[in-house]
Each structure stands twice: as structure tokens, then as C-alpha cells.
Write a protein that holds these residues in place. Structure first.
Motif, PDB file in Angstrom:
ATOM      1  N   GLY A 205       6.650   4.266 -16.704  1.00  0.00           N
ATOM      2  CA  GLY A 205       7.851   4.128 -15.880  1.00  0.00           C
ATOM      3  C   GLY A 205       7.637   4.048 -14.385  1.00  0.00           C
ATOM      4  N   GLN A 206       6.354   3.990 -13.960  1.00  0.00           N
ATOM      5  CA  GLN A 206       6.088   3.900 -12.514  1.00  0.00           C
ATOM      6  C   GLN A 206       5.127   2.756 -12.218  1.00  0.00           C
ATOM      7  OE1 GLN A 206       4.743   7.901 -11.499  1.00  0.00           O
ATOM      8  NE2 GLN A 206       6.827   8.359 -10.834  1.00  0.00           N
ATOM      9  N   PHE A 207       5.136   2.292 -10.971  1.00  0.00           N
ATOM     10  CA  PHE A 207       4.142   1.294 -10.574  1.00  0.00           C
ATOM     11  C   PHE A 207       2.849   2.019 -10.215  1.00  0.00           C
ATOM     12  CE2 PHE A 207       7.754  -1.590  -8.969  1.00  0.00           C
ATOM     13  CZ  PHE A 207       7.856  -2.201 -10.203  1.00  0.00           C
ATOM     14  N   ILE A 208       1.778   1.646 -10.878  1.00  0.00           N
ATOM     15  CA  ILE A 208       0.503   2.266 -10.536  1.00  0.00           C
ATOM     16  C   ILE A 208      -0.320   1.337  -9.651  1.00  0.00           C
ATOM     17  CG2 ILE A 208       0.347   3.851 -12.489  1.00  0.00           C
ATOM     18  CD1 ILE A 208      -1.468   1.720 -13.832  1.00  0.00           C
ATOM     19  N   TYR A 209       0.125   0.094  -9.524  1.00  0.00           N
ATOM     20  CA  TYR A 209      -0.499  -0.826  -8.559  1.00  0.00           C
ATOM     21  C   TYR A 209       0.554  -1.827  -8.156  1.00  0.00           C
ATOM     22  CZ  TYR A 209      -3.436  -4.276  -6.326  1.00  0.00           C
ATOM     23  OH  TYR A 209      -3.965  -5.130  -5.400  1.00  0.00           O
ATOM     24  N   GLN A 210       0.641  -2.110  -6.877  1.00  0.00           N
ATOM     25  CA  GLN A 210       1.487  -3.219  -6.445  1.00  0.00           C
ATOM     26  C   GLN A 210       0.836  -3.886  -5.258  1.00  0.00           C
ATOM     27  OE1 GLN A 210       5.137  -1.964  -4.149  1.00  0.00           O
ATOM     28  NE2 GLN A 210       4.993  -0.207  -5.498  1.00  0.00           N
ATOM     29  N   GLY A 211       0.724  -5.192  -5.333  1.00  0.00           N
ATOM     30  CA  GLY A 211       0.117  -5.927  -4.226  1.00  0.00           C
ATOM     31  C   GLY A 211      -0.549  -7.180  -4.734  1.00  0.00           C
ATOM     32  N   LYS A 212      -1.139  -7.895  -3.794  1.00  0.00           N
ATOM     33  CA  LYS A 212      -1.847  -9.112  -4.182  1.00  0.00           C
ATOM     34  C   LYS A 212      -3.152  -8.693  -4.845  1.00  0.00           C
ATOM     35  CE  LYS A 212       0.377 -11.884  -0.773  1.00  0.00           C
ATOM     36  NZ  LYS A 212       1.556 -12.015  -1.602  1.00  0.00           N
TER      37      LYS A 212
END
Ligand code: ATP
Length: 234
Positions: A205-212
Motif C-alpha cells: 500500500g505504499q510507494f517504495i520507489y518513485q522516480g526515473k
């Protein structure tokens, strides 16, 4: 154009499916990656206003997800989209256009335009039951684009596509992502690593990575599998 998700939460009984997610998205293609049960579908349904959050907000250019104006700006292809097997591709698009309140003349014009865009013009008069998986998927994308959405949400759109279909799909999404926000979910890294501008990796339920993600960071697939390693023996 900006989609703002602020502390979005959804719980089913004791299971927190989406856990205080906050993010700002601008135009481009976002690949939402996560194992089964990570919360991708719940998040997408919240963003499309199909599901009400327990707390938190979703806004597109200050319009709240609960408003008609917001709904008019989005296109959604759910995971198990119900096609009518005896409809032709054209019938189906006209039917969906009517549901979306698009006037007949405009609908016909837009349907032709979209059938061309998703390379189904020649199959427009064939019944959907005779379509391949990839053709159905492209028809699903076409219906999601009927109202010229600024935000396009596709839940596992690459499932069942053959390699040729994948290339065609990738080009189509890249084109749409130039001017719009596209969010597409998958649990398969190779489906999105060459198509998404930004990777959103979800777990519990959470973002563990976000980005390019670029190759200098190493192999995305390896990184992804490592995040789920502790679950292998469960
Ligand atoms: N209607 C529901 N009632 C109870 N629990 C639910 C419901 N929908 C989803 N869940 C649970 O919430 C969690 C997140 O589910 P969700 O479908 O959002 O994940 P997902 O990442 O989309 O997975 P999948 O790839 O299998 O679709 C899972 O544990 C799931 O069992």
C-alpha cells in the motif's frame, strides 16, 4: 496539468490496501509496478473516483475526484473490462460514447479517429468475439480516450499481448503521454521499463520507489525482485 494525491488511504477490514500515499504527477507516462495485492488496483480505482477513500484527497488541477468536472477529464480501462462479444468494435465505441454523454455526430467522428489511432480501422465492423487479446486491449484504450482525457488510467493493460502487440501498444502510450498523464499498472518490469518516464513501485500500500530509472542505476528487474525477496518463502 497536475494530479495531486495527498495522504490517500483505503482500508478493507483489517487490510490497509493504500496507505497514506502522497504524490504529484505531471504529464508523462507513469509505470505503477507491484506484486499481486500491493494495492495497485485499489489506488487506480481511488484515482478514478470509482472507490471512495477513507481519508486523503485526489485533485486534478484543483478539481476534486468526486466532481463531475474531474470525471470528464479522465479515461479508465479497468483490469477486467466487460466487452460485449456480439458488438462490433464500432458499435462498442458508439455505445460507450453514448454512456459518456457524447453527442451522436461527434461520437461517430471520434470513434473513427480512435479506431485509426489504435490501428483497428479495418476491424471496426468485426464482432469483438473474433478479436485477439491485443485487439480487445486496444479497443479498451480507444474507449478510455473517447472524451479526450487529460488523465488516462490503465490497469494491467499489457496482459496477454504478444511481442508485436507490445511494440504497437508502447508507441501508442508514448504518444498519448506526450500531452497527458498516463498511469499504467503491471507486475511485470519488462512491460514498462522502456515505456514509463517514471517508475512508481508499490508494496503493502505504499510507494517504495518513485522516480526515473536509468541504466546507470543498475537493472530495474533485479532491484524490483530484491524488494520482494523476503516474501518468496512465505
Ligand atoms: N473488495 C475488497 N475487499 C477486501 N479486500 C480487498 C478488496 N479489494 C482488494 N482487497 C485487498 O487489498 C489488497 C490490495 O489489493 P489490490 O487489488 O489493490 O492489489 P493489486 O496490486 O492491484 O493486486 P493485483 O495485481 O492482484 O490486482 C490485497 O490484499 C487485496 O486482497
Amino acid at each position: 496539468m497536475e494530479l495531486i494525491i495527498d495522504r490517500l488511504t483505503k482500508q478493507y477490514h483489517s487490510k490497509i490496501a493504500v496507505d497514506r500515499i502522497s504524490i504529484k504527477l505531471q504529464q508523462g507516462v507513469y509505470g505503477l509496478l507491484g506484486a499481486n495485492g500491493a494495492g495497485k488496483t485499489t489506488m487506480m480505482r481511488l484515482v478514478c473516483g470509482v472507490l471512495k477513500p477513507d481519508s486523503g484527497t485526489v485533485t486534478l488541477d484543483h478539481l476534486d475526484v468526486s466532481t463531475e468536472e474531474y470525471r470528464a477529464k479522465i479515461g479508465y480501462l479497468p483490469q477486467d473490462f466487460g466487452y460485449y462479444p456480439d458488438f462490433t468494435g464500432m458499435d462498442f465505441l458508439l455505445y460507450m460514447a453514448a454512456l459518456k454523454g457524447i453527442k451522436k455526430k461527434r461520437a461517430k467522428h471520434r470513434a473513427n479517429e480512435l479506431l485509426e489511432l489504435v490501428s483497428l480501422r479495418e476491424e471496426a465492423g468485426k464482432k469483438i468475439k473474433n478479436y485477439s487479446g491485443g485487439m480487445k486491449q486496444r479497443l479498451g484504450i480507444a474507449q478510455a480516450l473517447l472524451n479526450q482525457p487529460q488523465l488516462l488510467v490503465l490497469d494491467e493493460p499489457t496482459a496477454g499481448l504478444d511481442p508485436k502487440e507490445r511494440v504497437r501498444f508502447r508507441n501508442l502510450i508514448a504518444e498519448i503521454g506526450k500531452e497527458n498523464i498516463v498511469i499504467l499498472s503491471t507486475h511485470i518490469v519488462s512491460d514498462i521499463e522502456h515505456i514509463a518516464d517514471t517508475i512508481l513501485m508499490m508494496k503493502d500500500g505504499q510507494f517504495i520507489y518513485q522516480g526515473k530509472w536509468d541504466e546507470s542505476q543498475g537493472d530495474l528487474e533485479k532491484f524490483y525482485l530484491k524488494q520482494f525477496e523476503e516474501n518468496v518463502y512465505e
